[in-house]
Design an enzyme around this catalytic site. Structure first.
Site, PDB file in Angstrom:
ATOM      1  N   ALA A  26      33.209  52.042  66.764  1.00 42.72           N
ATOM      2  CA  ALA A  26      32.716  50.718  66.395  1.00 42.72           C
ATOM      3  C   ALA A  26      33.158  49.681  67.430  1.00 42.72           C
ATOM      4  O   ALA A  26      34.315  49.666  67.848  1.00 42.72           O
ATOM      5  CB  ALA A  26      33.258  50.342  65.017  1.00 42.72           C
TER       6      ALA A  26
ATOM      7  N   CYS B 286      37.292  56.816  58.684  1.00 39.29           N
ATOM      8  CA  CYS B 286      37.688  55.460  59.072  1.00 39.29           C
ATOM      9  C   CYS B 286      38.923  54.999  58.276  1.00 39.29           C
ATOM     10  O   CYS B 286      38.946  55.078  57.052  1.00 39.29           O
ATOM     11  CB  CYS B 286      36.535  54.488  58.852  1.00 39.29           C
ATOM     12  SG  CYS B 286      37.000  52.818  59.350  1.00 39.29           S
TER      13      CYS B 286
ATOM     14  N   ASN C 122      39.030  66.715  67.781  1.00 36.27           N
ATOM     15  CA  ASN C 122      39.117  65.340  68.285  1.00 36.27           C
ATOM     16  C   ASN C 122      40.532  64.789  68.132  1.00 36.27           C
ATOM     17  O   ASN C 122      41.173  64.978  67.111  1.00 36.27           O
ATOM     18  CB  ASN C 122      38.113  64.463  67.503  1.00 36.27           C
ATOM     19  CG  ASN C 122      38.325  62.982  67.746  1.00 36.27           C
ATOM     20  OD1 ASN C 122      38.642  62.249  66.811  1.00 36.27           O
ATOM     21  ND2 ASN C 122      38.151  62.528  68.955  1.00 36.27           N
ATOM     22  N   GLY C 123      40.968  64.114  69.172  1.00 37.43           N
ATOM     23  CA  GLY C 123      42.242  63.416  69.101  1.00 37.43           C
ATOM     24  C   GLY C 123      43.069  63.602  70.355  1.00 37.43           C
ATOM     25  O   GLY C 123      43.484  64.720  70.674  1.00 37.43           O
TER      26      GLY C 123
ATOM     27  N   ARG D 116      38.719  57.436  73.002  1.00 33.85           N
ATOM     28  CA  ARG D 116      39.324  56.363  73.795  1.00 33.85           C
ATOM     29  C   ARG D 116      39.394  56.650  75.287  1.00 33.85           C
ATOM     30  O   ARG D 116      39.225  55.739  76.099  1.00 33.85           O
ATOM     31  CB  ARG D 116      40.712  56.034  73.229  1.00 33.85           C
ATOM     32  CG  ARG D 116      40.622  55.339  71.877  1.00 33.85           C
ATOM     33  CD  ARG D 116      41.949  55.340  71.177  1.00 33.85           C
ATOM     34  NE  ARG D 116      42.414  56.700  70.925  1.00 33.85           N
ATOM     35  CZ  ARG D 116      43.586  57.022  70.428  1.00 33.85           C
ATOM     36  NH1 ARG D 116      44.439  56.075  70.133  1.00 33.85           N
ATOM     37  NH2 ARG D 116      43.926  58.272  70.213  1.00 33.85           N
TER      38      ARG D 116
HETATM   39  C1  LIG Z   1      37.804  50.969  68.636  1.00 37.35           C
HETATM   40  C2  LIG Z   1      37.550  52.251  67.894  1.00 37.35           C
HETATM   41  C3  LIG Z   1      36.482  52.331  67.031  1.00 37.35           C
HETATM   42  C4  LIG Z   1      36.221  53.519  66.327  1.00 37.35           C
HETATM   43  N1  LIG Z   1      35.122  53.591  65.516  1.00 37.35           N
HETATM   44  C5  LIG Z   1      34.803  54.769  64.942  1.00 37.35           C
HETATM   45  C6  LIG Z   1      33.617  54.903  64.172  1.00 37.35           C
HETATM   46  O1  LIG Z   1      32.839  53.959  63.983  1.00 37.35           O
HETATM   47  N2  LIG Z   1      33.343  56.119  63.637  1.00 37.35           N
HETATM   48  C7  LIG Z   1      34.176  57.199  63.830  1.00 37.35           C
HETATM   49  O2  LIG Z   1      33.869  58.292  63.364  1.00 37.35           O
HETATM   50  N3  LIG Z   1      35.299  57.091  64.518  1.00 37.35           N
HETATM   51  C8  LIG Z   1      35.638  55.914  65.086  1.00 37.35           C
HETATM   52  N4  LIG Z   1      36.780  55.818  65.828  1.00 37.35           N
HETATM   53  C9  LIG Z   1      37.680  56.993  65.954  1.00 37.35           C
HETATM   54  C10 LIG Z   1      37.330  57.837  67.192  1.00 37.35           C
HETATM   55  O3  LIG Z   1      36.024  58.357  67.051  1.00 37.35           O
HETATM   56  C11 LIG Z   1      38.308  59.009  67.361  1.00 37.35           C
HETATM   57  O4  LIG Z   1      38.259  59.789  66.212  1.00 37.35           O
HETATM   58  C12 LIG Z   1      39.741  58.560  67.586  1.00 37.35           C
HETATM   59  O5  LIG Z   1      39.806  57.477  68.483  1.00 37.35           O
HETATM   60  C13 LIG Z   1      40.592  59.711  68.134  1.00 37.35           C
HETATM   61  O6  LIG Z   1      40.014  60.270  69.284  1.00 37.35           O
HETATM   62  P1  LIG Z   1      40.508  59.861  70.774  1.00 37.35           P
HETATM   63  O7  LIG Z   1      41.987  60.152  70.855  1.00 37.35           O
HETATM   64  O8  LIG Z   1      39.687  60.713  71.697  1.00 37.35           O
HETATM   65  O9  LIG Z   1      40.245  58.406  70.924  1.00 37.35           O
HETATM   66  C14 LIG Z   1      37.067  54.638  66.518  1.00 37.35           C
HETATM   67  C15 LIG Z   1      38.167  54.532  67.373  1.00 37.35           C
HETATM   68  C16 LIG Z   1      38.410  53.368  68.066  1.00 37.35           C
HETATM   69  C17 LIG Z   1      39.596  53.311  68.999  1.00 37.35           C
END
Ligand SMILES: Cc1cc2nc3c(=O)[nH]c(=O)nc-3n(C[C@H](O)[C@H](O)[C@H](O)COP(=O)(O)O)c2cc1C
Length: 316
Positions: free
Chosen positions: A2, A85, A186-187, A211
Site C-alpha cells: 500500500a 495486514c 515472503n519476508g 521492501r
Molecule cells: C509500506 C508497506 C505496505 C504494505 N502493503 C501491503 C499490502 O497492501 N498488502 C500486502 O499483502 N502486504 C503489504 N505489505 C507487506 C509486504 O507485502 C511484505 O509482506 C512485507 O513487507 C515483508 O516482506 P519484505 O521483507 O520483502 O518487505 C506492505 C509492506 C510495506 C512495507
C-alpha cells in the site's frame, strides 16, 4: 505494498523481471464506493499481467460481491485475499491479520470469494500467526486449501511483530510441506543468494519480494539471473540508477497531472532509492525538500559529478 506498488512502480518492477504483480489492497467497501481512489487502485495496463487485485474485509458476502464487481470492472488474472495486514485501522474492523485468530470467518470469506469468482483463481496472503503464542499458519493454510484457494503467500512474521524482528522461515517451510498448493515465501529477502538459499531449504514454489524492491527494483532481474546461471550480475551503475529515479519522477508527474504534489509524494520513494548510494545521508536530507523535477535533476547532476570526481581522484 500500500502506498508503494502503484501502477508506475509495478511496471518498473516488471521491466526488471518481476513475474507476478498485485495491486495495493482495497477494501470491499472501497470497491462499492467506486470513487477516484478505488479507480486508481484498480488501474493497471495489459503489460502488467498476470496481475491480481488484493481485497481485504471480513464480511464474506461483501467480499464475494466486491470480487465479482472487480472482475467485471477490470478483469484481473486472480483475486488475492489479504489476511496479513497488521495495521490497526484494518484489524479493528476484523480485517487483514485479525482473521488469523478468527478461523471460521477467514474460512467463510475464502469460501465465498472462491465460489463467487470461479473459475478465476483466488490466492491468499497470510502471516504466520497473530502473535508468538498463536502461530497457526499451517492450520490456516489447510483451511484455505479446503476452501479452494489456489496459492498462499506466507509472510514469516506475526501480526504482533509488525515489520520488526526477523521473518520465521521455519514456519514458512512447514506450510510449504503441509499443503498441496503452491506456497510463496515472503519476508526479509534482500538479494539473489538469499532467495536461492530459501528455495533450497524449503519447498516453496516461489518468493515474494517487498521492501528490498523499493530501493533496488533490479533485484528481480538479478535474482532470476542468479537462479538460472549461478552468476550474480552487477547492479545497474550509478547513472542508470539515476535514470530510473528520474523516469519514476517523470511518470509520477504525468500520472498526477501536477508537478509539485507528484514530486512531494515521491519524497519517501526517493529516500528508499538512495539506500546504498554514496553520501546517502546527504541525499536523504536533500530529498526532504524536493518539489519539482528540476530539484531532483539538480541533485542527480551534482551527485553524479561528485561520484565521478571521487572516482577520478582514486584513479590518479
Ligand atoms: C509500506 C508497506 C505496505 C504494505 N502493503 C501491503 C499490502 O497492501 N498488502 C500486502 O499483502 N502486504 C503489504 N505489505 C507487506 C509486504 O507485502 C511484505 O509482506 C512485507 O513487507 C515483508 O516482506 P519484505 O521483507 O520483502 O518487505 C506492505 C509492506 C510495506 C512495507
Amino acid at each position: 505494498m500500500a502506498g508503494v506498488s502503484d501502477k508506475i512502480f509495478r511496471q518498473l518492477c516488471k521491466e526488471y523481471g518481476a513475474d507476478v504483480l498485485t495491486t495495493e489492497f482495497v477494501s470491499a467497501e472501497g470497491i462499492f464506493r467506486r470513487n477516484e481512489r478505488t479507480r486508481e487502485y484498480l488501474d493497471f495496463d495489459e503489460i502488467e499481467r498476470p496481475i491480481g487485485v488484493q481485497l481485504f474485509g471480513a464480511d464474506a458476502k461483501h467480499m464475494a460481491e466486491a470480487a465479482r464487481q472487480v472482475i467485471e470492472w477490470v478483469q484481473p488474472d486472480f483475486i488475492d485475499l489479504n489476511f496479513g495486514c497488521p495495521v490497526n485501522k484494518v484489524v479493528s474492523k476484523n480485517g487483514g491479520s485479525a482473521l488469523l485468530k478468527d478461523c471460521p470467518t477467514l474460512s467463510s470469506v475464502a469460501e465465498a470469494v472462491v465460489r463467487a469468482v470461479a473459475p478465476l483463481p483466488v490466492t491468499a496472503k497470510i502471516r504466520v500467526g497473530w502473535d508468538a503464542n498463536s502461530i497457526n499458519a499451517v492450520r490456516v493454510a489447510r483451511i484455505l486449501v479446503e476452501q479452494g484457494i489456489a496459492a498462499i503467500t506466507v509472510h514469516g512474521r506475526t501480526r504482533e511483530q509488525g515489520y520488526s524482528g526477523a521473518a520465521d522461515w521455519n514456519v514458512i517451510a512447514q506450510v510449504a510441506t503441509a499443503v498441496p498448493i503452491p506456497v510463496i515465501g515472503n519476508g526479509d529477502l534482500s538479494g539473489p543468494t538469499e532467495v536461492a538459499k530459501r528455495r533450497q531449504e524449503t519447498r516453496i514454489a516461489g518468493v515474494m519480494i517487498g521492501r528490498a524492491a523499493m530501493s533496488a527494483p533490479w533485484i528481480f532481474r538479478q535474482t532470476k539471473q542468479y537462479l538460472s546461471t549461478g552468476n550474480i550480475s552487477e547492479p545497474p551503475d550509478l547513472s542508470e540508477k539515476w535514470e530510473l529515479i528520474l523516469r519514476h519522477c517523470q511518470l509520477a508527474v504525468r500520472r498526477w497531472g501536477a508537478e509539485e504534489p507528484a514530486i512531494r509524494s515521491m519524497r519517501a520513494r526517493l529516500m528508499a532509492y538512495s539506500k546504498g548510494f554514496p553520501a546517502s545521508k546527504l541525499l536523504r536530507e536533500k530529498f526532504q525538500h524536493v518539489s519539482t523535477l528540476s530539484d531532483v535533476n539538480a541533485i542527480a547532476r551534482q551527485h553524479l559529478q561528485t561520484a565521478f570526481e571521487s572516482a577520478a581522484a582514486v584513479a590518479t
